[in-house]
Design an enzyme around this catalytic site. Structure first.
Site, PDB file in Angstrom:
ATOM      1  N   HIS A  95      11.229  -6.878 -23.237  1.00 49.11           N
ATOM      2  CA  HIS A  95      11.195  -7.709 -22.023  1.00 49.11           C
ATOM      3  C   HIS A  95      10.408  -9.001 -22.277  1.00 49.11           C
ATOM      4  CE1 HIS A  95      12.940  -4.847 -19.095  1.00 49.11           C
ATOM      5  NE2 HIS A  95      12.523  -3.954 -19.969  1.00 49.11           N
ATOM      6  N   VAL A 130      -2.682 -17.305   1.782  1.00 46.35           N
ATOM      7  CA  VAL A 130      -2.099 -18.503   1.184  1.00 46.35           C
ATOM      8  C   VAL A 130      -0.648 -18.681   1.614  1.00 46.35           C
ATOM      9  CG1 VAL A 130      -1.495 -19.626  -0.995  1.00 46.35           C
ATOM     10  CG2 VAL A 130      -3.636 -18.350  -0.804  1.00 46.35           C
ATOM     11  N   GLU A 183      10.248 -11.531 -20.451  1.00 45.74           N
ATOM     12  CA  GLU A 183       9.770 -12.101 -19.192  1.00 45.74           C
ATOM     13  C   GLU A 183       8.373 -11.636 -18.819  1.00 45.74           C
ATOM     14  OE1 GLU A 183      12.026  -8.317 -17.984  1.00 45.74           O
ATOM     15  OE2 GLU A 183      12.100  -9.847 -19.543  1.00 45.74           O
ATOM     16  N   CYS A 234      17.303  -5.286 -22.104  1.00 48.67           N
ATOM     17  CA  CYS A 234      17.137  -3.848 -21.850  1.00 48.67           C
ATOM     18  C   CYS A 234      18.445  -3.260 -21.298  1.00 48.67           C
ATOM     19  CB  CYS A 234      15.944  -3.623 -20.915  1.00 48.67           C
ATOM     20  SG  CYS A 234      15.329  -1.913 -20.925  1.00 48.67           S
TER      21      CYS A 234
END
Length: 504
Positions: A155, A212, A157, A69
């Site tokens: 993208h 967590v 990812e 990008c």
């Protein structure tokens, strides 16, 4: 906002990766073990004044490059091409069709569905580049004619992008020749050694929320350091989930904690948020008070000269605009990242953030390897400010009690219906409105609660969980029947993006 996600995907392949600001000076070269460079996206346009620009010396290092990008736009601009703003932003799913075969797309079928998110696009490719893929109306990918330099508009990812991991794997291993040697098991050894060296026998204090992240930090510290040097402090803010304080104390004792302090600070936090409506101001006040209470309690217990360890994650840093240079935009401030008092301690080198380069799924894997119970490891994420950022508007003790009951019922129902493990995060949000209703023969103005349930991989993107209508109806009915102050239940169907997971 997906820069860290690129790094996460590369690690998923088993290749170690680090994120550095895109405008660093590389004239002196990069470490010898760097095999390739990915230039990420950005909220900027390459033609804007002050936009981050990659050091042109990067092109002289002979390393394979992949521009995603904005990173693609930088390469186009440097080589003399043209990038233009678009009248209509291209956002979401878009098919990509190949014009030429290249190693970057090995094993990826033509017409695969990519994920676009851009307001600019390539108007003219440089003469050194050839077009290798297009979307419906834009250049989707290009490659330097002689060098291993690629640019893609979409993208890979983002989880919504088909074959995204394959494309990144093709670049990292196929193009760059990197080796898949990174693992969470190796991380434990490396981080444990780093913690021992950094602390050198000094005390370490961890603020444990019950979630967590902070629990995994506590487990890692207890494994890496002498338990006598690890001090765990749980501050009950009044913004916790139902019965959480007792559960937290039980779990931490089971980890072998020798120094555990449970602090009741509910009245202080309620007072600090009295009359406060702005979400950012809520987070700031909670963060500052956390540190103030912690410092007071340290003094009272003579835990002097202690580091402060936090369960800060990659997503916290990226959304707070930290750790990736000076150009990042703030999506929302996390109290453990941008609080002024936290910033001050970070500046003095007194903050330990051993999870600050991990994503939530990596943290869960880490917790499992450290021996935590699955019921703890697989618990849904819970924000540091707790219920305070799930109550829109002013926060009061009464509203916390109402939300606590509704949230408990929601989670209990999900578990009873075997839906809890299918959902990445679920919770209730108390809205700042009252709605007319009928109870028996009387009119009633009750609070409105929104249910939120999403599926995600790492919190950077999220889809709404597709409940069966029967489940929603029955859960709604149970909440309104058992929490008299709630008169109406709605379901939030917003994905991320454009929304965030939490409402504030």
């Amino acid at each position: 906002q997906t820069t860290q996600l690129i790094s996460r995907r590369i690690r998923e392949i088993g290749v170690y990766s680090e994120v550095v600001p895109g405008d660093i000076n590389v004239a002196g070269g990069l470490p010898a073990d760097v095999k390739g460079v990915i230039l990420s996206g950005s909220p900027w346009g390459v033609y804007e004044t002050g936009a981050p620009a990659v050091d042109p010396a990067l092109l002289d290092l002979g390393l394979p490059l992949l521009g995603i990008c904005y990173g693609f736009h930088q390469l186009v601009s440097i080589y003399g091409g043209e990038v233009l703003p678009q009248k209509k932003k291209e956002f979401g799913r878009a098919p990509v069709h190949f014009k030429a075969d290249r190693l970057l797309f090995e094993g990826v079928p033509g017409g695969f569905t990519s994920w676009m998110s851009h307001g600019d696009s390539v108007g003219r490719l440089p003469g050194d580049f050839e077009l290798i893929a297009t979307s419906e109306s834009h250049v989707a990918a290009a490659k330097h004619r002689e060098r291993e330099i690629y640019g893609i508009q979409f993208h890979p990812e983002v989880t919504h992008c088909e074959y995204g991991n394959e494309i990144l794997k093709n670049f990292a291993i196929g193009v760059c020749g990197a080796r898949a040697e990174w693992s969470i098991a190796g991380f434990i050894e490396q981080e444990s050694a780093a913690l021992r060296q950094r602390t050198s026998g000094r005390k370490v204090l961890t603020l444990v929320s019950g979630g967590v992240d902070s629990t995994v930090v506590a487990a890692l510290l207890l494994k890496a350091l002498d338990p006598a040097d690890v001090h765990l402090m749980y501050i009950d803010t009044g913004f916790m989930r139902k019965n959480e304080t007792g559960e937290v104390e039980r779990d931490l004792r089971a980890l072998g904690a020798e120094n555990l302090y449970v602090i009741d600070a509910r009245s202080e936090f309620y007072s600090a948020l009295s009359g406060i409506f702005d979400p950012e101001e809520k987070r700031r006040r909670i963060g500052d008070l956390f540190i103030s209470v912690q410092e007071r309690e340290i003094a009272a217990r003579r835990v002097n000269d202690a580091f402060l360890a936090q369960g800060t994650l990659y997503t916290d840093m990226i959304e707070s605009g930290k750790g990736i240079g000076e150009k990042a935009h703030v999506i929302k401030s996390h109290h453990n990242v941008r609080s002024p008092l936290v910033e001050e301690k970070r500046g003095r080198g007194e903050i330990l953030e051993p999870l600050a380069r991990l994503y939530k799924d990596e943290v869960r894997e880490l917790g499992t390897l450290l021996g935590l119970a699955q019921s703890t490891v697989e618990r849904h994420p819970f924000p540091g400010p707790g219920l305070a950022v799930r109550i829109l508007g002013e926060v009061t003790s009464e509203k916390c009690d109402i939300l606590r009951e509704a949230d408990s019922i929601f989670i209990e129902e999900l578990k009873r219906r075997n839906l809890y493990d299918e959902i990445w995060q679920a919770f209730c949000v108390l809205l700042p409105v009252r709605s007319v209703g009928v109870t028996g023969d009387s009119r009633n103005y009750g609070y409105v609660v929104s249910l939120r349930a999403i599926v995600s991989r790492d919190g950077m993107t999220a889809d709404v969980y597709p409940f069966e209508m029967k489940d929603l109806l029955e859960i709604s009915s149970r909440i309104t029947n058992n929490v008299p102050s709630i008169g109406r239940v709605v379901y939030d169907v917003s994905s991320k993006p454009p929304a965030t997971i939490e409402w504030e």
